[in-house]
Design a protein around this motif. Structure first.
Motif, mmCIF file in Angstrom:
data_model
loop_
_atom_site.group_PDB
_atom_site.id
_atom_site.type_symbol
_atom_site.label_atom_id
_atom_site.label_comp_id
_atom_site.label_asym_id
_atom_site.label_seq_id
_atom_site.Cartn_x
_atom_site.Cartn_y
_atom_site.Cartn_z
ATOM 1 N N HIS A 68 57.633 15.710 61.443
ATOM 2 C CA HIS A 68 57.873 15.931 60.024
ATOM 3 C C HIS A 68 58.994 16.943 59.818
ATOM 4 C CE1 HIS A 68 56.620 17.659 55.966
ATOM 5 N NE2 HIS A 68 56.938 16.405 55.704
ATOM 6 N N GLN A 348 54.548 13.877 48.920
ATOM 7 C CA GLN A 348 53.433 13.288 49.663
ATOM 8 C C GLN A 348 53.693 11.824 49.983
ATOM 9 O OE1 GLN A 348 50.440 14.244 46.806
ATOM 10 N NE2 GLN A 348 49.971 16.242 47.687
ATOM 11 N N PHE A 351 55.923 11.668 52.948
ATOM 12 C CA PHE A 351 55.177 11.985 54.165
ATOM 13 C C PHE A 351 54.310 10.801 54.597
ATOM 14 C CE2 PHE A 351 51.282 13.624 56.147
ATOM 15 C CZ PHE A 351 51.826 14.232 57.265
ATOM 16 N N GLN A 354 56.316 8.259 56.353
ATOM 17 C CA GLN A 354 56.592 8.649 57.733
ATOM 18 C C GLN A 354 55.374 8.424 58.618
ATOM 19 O OE1 GLN A 354 57.539 12.789 58.137
ATOM 20 N NE2 GLN A 354 57.143 12.809 60.334
ATOM 21 N N LEU A 368 49.629 15.767 53.305
ATOM 22 C CA LEU A 368 50.481 16.928 53.050
ATOM 23 C C LEU A 368 49.962 17.585 51.777
ATOM 24 C CD1 LEU A 368 53.038 18.538 53.844
ATOM 25 C CD2 LEU A 368 54.325 17.003 52.350
ATOM 26 N N ALA A 385 52.745 23.260 57.364
ATOM 27 C CA ALA A 385 53.827 22.281 57.400
ATOM 28 C C ALA A 385 55.109 22.944 57.877
ATOM 29 C CB ALA A 385 54.023 21.665 56.019
#
Length: 682
Positions: A68, A348, A351, A354, A368, A385
Motif C-alpha cells: 500500500h 477506501q 485501497f 488494490q 483502511l 497505514a
C-alpha cells in the motif's frame, strides 16, 4: 402482660437482623469473589485467542502495508510531475488528477505566487477582452435605455470595425441579445449559431475572461421552443457538451493565440444549466447529458471558498469544509503547487481495489480505517497505514469470526458453568440455612407467645379461685348464701380454665399436623342442633340470645361431627364476647346461627350486631393469639386461638371461611363446607 408480649415479639423480630446481615455477608463475599475470578479468566481467554490471531495474520498484514505504501509513493511521484504554473495547462492538469493513477475527487492548482491557477478567476492578456471605447459605452447606454433598434445598429457597427476577435465576438453577442429582445429570434439565432460558430471565434473571451461561443450556444438552446429543429438542438448540445468536457486551452481546430482555459465558474454554470435544459427537452438527445467532472469542480470551488490552510506536503490531512463535506482529505505535492482532494470513501475504494488484486489474506478482510473510527470487535489485527496516511490504520478481520469465537467460548463456557454452579451452591446453602434459622425463630417466637399468653390467661382465673377459697377458709363459709355464691364463681373460673386448656390442646394437635378427623356423612341440621345445645349450656351466664335458622332438605356433608361443632361453638363464643350493640354498651343483641345451601356447598353462618371489625382487623382476625380487644380490662376472656382453630378445621374439611364486617355494624362469619357426593361412602 400484653405489652410485655408485644415487646417480646418486637424484640424477636429485631434480633433477626444481625443474623440476616451475617447470612448476606456470607453469600456476597464468595459470590463476588467467584464472579471476579470468572470475569478475569474470560478476559484472559479472549486475549489469548486474539494473540493467536495476531501471530497468524500479522506477517501478511505487514506485506500488504508495504505494498500500500509503494502504491501511494507512485501516486506522490505522479502528483509532483503535474504542471501547475501555466494557467493554460492548469485545466488539463486538473483533469489529469481525476484519472489514474491519482484518482482524486478534485484538485486545486496554484502558481508560483500561491494564487489559484485552476479553478480560479481567469487572468487575461493585454489584448484579450478589451472594450471598444466610447462607441461601446454608447451602445450599452442605448440598450439600457430600451432603445434596442439603435443599440442593435451600434453593435453591428462595432462588430464591423472591431480590431480584435474578442471585440468582434462581444459585439456580435450583444447584437444578438438585442435582436432577441426585439422578437427577431431567427436573426439572433443566425448570429449565435452561424456567425459565432465560425472557427475563428473558438477562443474569443469577454472582458471577464469567459468564453463567448459556449455562452452563445446555451442562449440559442434556451430560446428554442417545441417547434424548433431537434437536429440543430442536438448539434448544439453535442458541441457545447464537448467544449465543457474538454480542458484544453482552446477548443476546436484553430486555437487563438493567448487563449485561456474555460473558466471554472463558467464551466460549472454551463454544465448545470445544460443538464437542466436537456432534462426539460429529452427529445434533443438519445441519452441524458452527464458531466463526470462537475462534482470535482464543485468540491474544488468549495475548497477555495473555505480558505483551508495549506496542507503539509506529502502528508494526508483532513480538510474542514463544513458539515456538507465532512470527511474530505487533502494532499499537496512536494512544492505545494498541486493539492488533490479525496473523500474518505474514495481512499477506501482505492485501497479495496488494490486488495482485490490478490493481496488480501485468505479467510480475512482488510479495511483502511480513518482516525477516530472505533469498532467494537475483539478479533482484529491492526497496523498503522503507510505514508502519506497519518493516523490511519489497516484493520484485519477474519471472515469467519465464529472460528475464533468458538475456540474462546468453549473455554469461557467452562468458566461460566463452574462459576454458576459455585454461586448456585452457595445460594442453596444460604437459603437452606436461612430456612432453618427462620423456622427456629418461628418456633421460638411461638413458644414465647404461648408461654406469655398462657401465663396471663391462667393467672387470672387461678388468682380468682385462690381468693374465693381463702375467703371461704377465713370464715365466710358460715353463710350458706355467700358460700354458694363463691362456689358458683369458683365453678365459672373452673369452666374458664377448662376452655383455655381445651383451646390449647386443640391448637397443639392442629399445629402438629395431626387433626385426627375421621370423615363421615353428616346431617348439617344435627351439627347445628349439637352446637345450639352446647352453646345454651356454655353461654347460660353470658346473657347471650341465640336464634337458630336451619333450611329444610339440606344435603349431607362429609366431615367430622365434633370438629364442626367446635367450629360453630368457637364462632358463637366469639359472637357472644363481642356481640354488644355498641362498644362499651350493656344491651346484648341476638346472635343468629343459620344453615342453608350455597350452590354445591352447605353454608353455616353466625351473625352478631356487635362492635364489628375494621378492615385491618379483618386481615389479621385468624392470626394466632390475635385479639381485637387487647385491653387488660376487656370483657371477654380467651387467648386468641379460637378463630385460628376454626380456620384450620374448615380447611381440613376442604371448605372456606369469610367475614363481612364493619365497625359498629356487627359481623357475619360464613363457613362453607362441600356437600357429600355419591362417590363418598361412610
Amino acid at each position: 402482660m400484653i405489652s410485655a408480649l408485644r415487646r417480646t415479639k418486637r424484640d424477636g423480630h429485631e434480633s433477626s437482623w444481625p443474623l440476616v446481615s451475617l447470612l448476606l455477608l456470607v453469600v456476597l463475599v464468595p459470590t463476588v469473589g467467584v464472579l471476579f475470578f470468572m470475569l478475569q479468566a474470560m478476559s484472559n481467554e479472549r486475549l489469548a485467542v486474539r494473540q493467536k490471531l495476531s501471530d497468524v495474520y500479522r506477517a501478511e498484514l505487514q506485506a500488504l502495508q508495504s505494498e500500500h505504501g509503494e502504491a501511494w509513493r507512485a501516486r506522490l511521484e505522479a502528483l509532483d510531475a503535474l504542471p501547475a504554473g501555466v494557467e493554460a495547462g492548469a485545466g488539463q492538469a486538473f483533469a489529469a488528477t481525476l484519472d489514474p493513477p491519482l484518482g482524486a475527487d478534485a484538485a486545486v492548482l496554484y502558481d508560483a505566487d500561491r494564487r489559484a491557477a485552476y479553478p480560479g478567476p481567469p487572468r487575461l492578456g493585454p489584448a484579450q477582452g478589451a472594450a471598444v471605447g466610447p462607441l461601446w459605452r454608447s451602445a450599452q447606454e442605448l440598450e439600457a435605455a430600451g432603445r434596442l433598434d439603435a443599440a442593435e445598429a451600434a453593435y453591428r457597427e462595432l462588430a464591423q470595425n472591431a480590431a480584435t476577435i474578442d471585440a468582434e465576438a462581444q459585439a456580435l453577442l450583444a447584437r444578438a441579445r438585442c435582436l432577441a429582445r426585439l422578437g427577431r429570434v431567427d436573426e439572433a439565432m443566425a448570429l449565435w449559431v452561424d456567425e459565432l460558430g465560425q472557427p475563428r471565434f473558438a477562443g474569443a473571451v469577454d472582458r471577464q475572461g469567459r468564453w463567448i461561443v459556449p455562452s452563445a450556444r446555451l442562449r440559442a438552446l434556451e430560446l428554442m421552443d417545441g417547434g424548433d429543429d431537434s437536429e440543430l438542438a442536438a448539434d448544439l448540445v453535442s458541441a457545447l457538451a464537448g467544449a465543457l468536457r474538454s480542458y484544453a486551452p482552446a477548443p476546436g481546430d484553430a486555437p487563438v493565440e493567448g487563449a485561456t482555459a474555460l473558466p471554472a465558474a463558467q464551466r460549472r454554470f454551463l454544465m448545470t444549466r445544460l443538464t437542466a435544459l436537456v432534462a426539460e427537452e429529452p427529445r434533443w438527445v438519445a441519452e441524458p447529458v452527464i458531466f463526470d467532472t462537475l462534482p470535482a469542480e464543485e468540491l474544488a470551488a468549495e475548497y477555495l471558498d473555505a480558505e483551508v490552510a495549506p496542507p503539509v506536503p506529502s502528508v494526508l490531512h483532513p480538510a474542514s469544509l463544513g458539515s456538507a463535506e465532512a470527511g474530505v482529505w487533502h494532499l499537496a505535492s512536494a512544492d505545494g503547487r498541486v493539492v488533490v482532494l479525496y473523500r474518505a470513501e474514495t481512499l477506501q475504494k482505492l485501497f479495496r481495489r488494490q486488495v482485490a488484486g490478490g493481496r488480501e489474506p485468505a479467510g480475512a478482510t482488510v479495511e483502511l480505517v480513518p482516525p477516530g473510527s472505533e469498532r467494537d470487535d475483539p478479533f482484529t489485527v491492526e497496523l498503522p497505514a503507510a505514508p502519506p496516511f497519518d493516523g490511519w490504520r489497516l484493520v484485519l478481520r477474519p471472515r469467519d469470526q465464529e472460528l475464533f469465537a468458538t475456540a474462546a467460548s468453549q473455554r469461557i463456557d467452562a468458566y461460566r458453568v463452574t462459576g454458576v454452579l459455585v454461586v448456585v451452591t452457595i445460594l442453596a446453602a444460604v437459603l437452606w440455612a436461612a430456612r432453618i434459622v427462620r423456622r427456629q425463630q418461628r418456633l421460638t417466637r411461638l413458644k414465647n407467645d404461648l408461654v406469655a399468653t398462657v401465663s396471663h390467661e391462667l393467672k387470672t382465673p387461678l388468682a380468682s379461685m385462690r381468693l374465693l377459697v381463702d375467703s371461704l377458709l377465713d370464715g365466710d363459709a358460715d353463710d350458706p348464701t355467700r358460700t354458694r355464691e363463691y362456689l358458683e364463681l369458683i365453678a365459672q373460673e373452673n369452666v374458664r380454665l377448662s376452655r383455655l386448656v381445651e383451646s390449647f390442646l386443640t391448637f397443639a394437635t392442629l399445629q402438629q399436623g395431626e387433626p385426627g378427623l375421621s370423615m363421615t356423612r353428616l346431617d348439617p341440621g344435627r351439627v347445628v342442633e349439637a352446637a345450639r345445645v352446647a352453646a345454651v349450656e356454655r353461654f347460660r351466664d353470658d346473657d347471650c340470645t341465640l336464634e337458630v335458622e336451619v333450611a329444610d332438605d339440606l344435603p349431607e356433608i362429609l366431615g367430622q361431627h365434633d370438629a364442626l361443632v367446635t367450629v360453630l361453638l368457637n364462632l358463637l363464643d366469639n359472637a357472644c364476647k363481642y356481640g354488644e350493640a355498641s362498644e362499651g354498651g350493656d344491651d346484648q343483641a341476638p346472635i343468629r346461627l343459620r344453615a342453608f345451601r350455597w350452590d354445591d356447598e352447605v353454608c353455616f353462618e353466625v351473625e352478631d350486631e356487635g362492635i364489628g371489625l375494621a378492615s385491618h382487623q379483618v386481615a389479621r382476625i385468624f392470626d394466632r393469639f390475635y385479639q381485637v380487644d387487647q385491653r387488660l380490662s376487656r370483657r371477654g376472656g380467651g387467648v386468641g386461638l379460637g378463630l385460628s382453630i376454626v380456620q384450620r378445621i374448615v380447611k381440613a374439611h376442604g371448605g372456606s371461611i369469610d367475614i363481612e364486617s364493619a365497625p359498629n355494624e356487627g359481623s357475619v362469619f360464613r363457613v362453607r363446607i362441600p356437600t357429600a357426593g355419591d362417590e363418598h361412602d361412610d
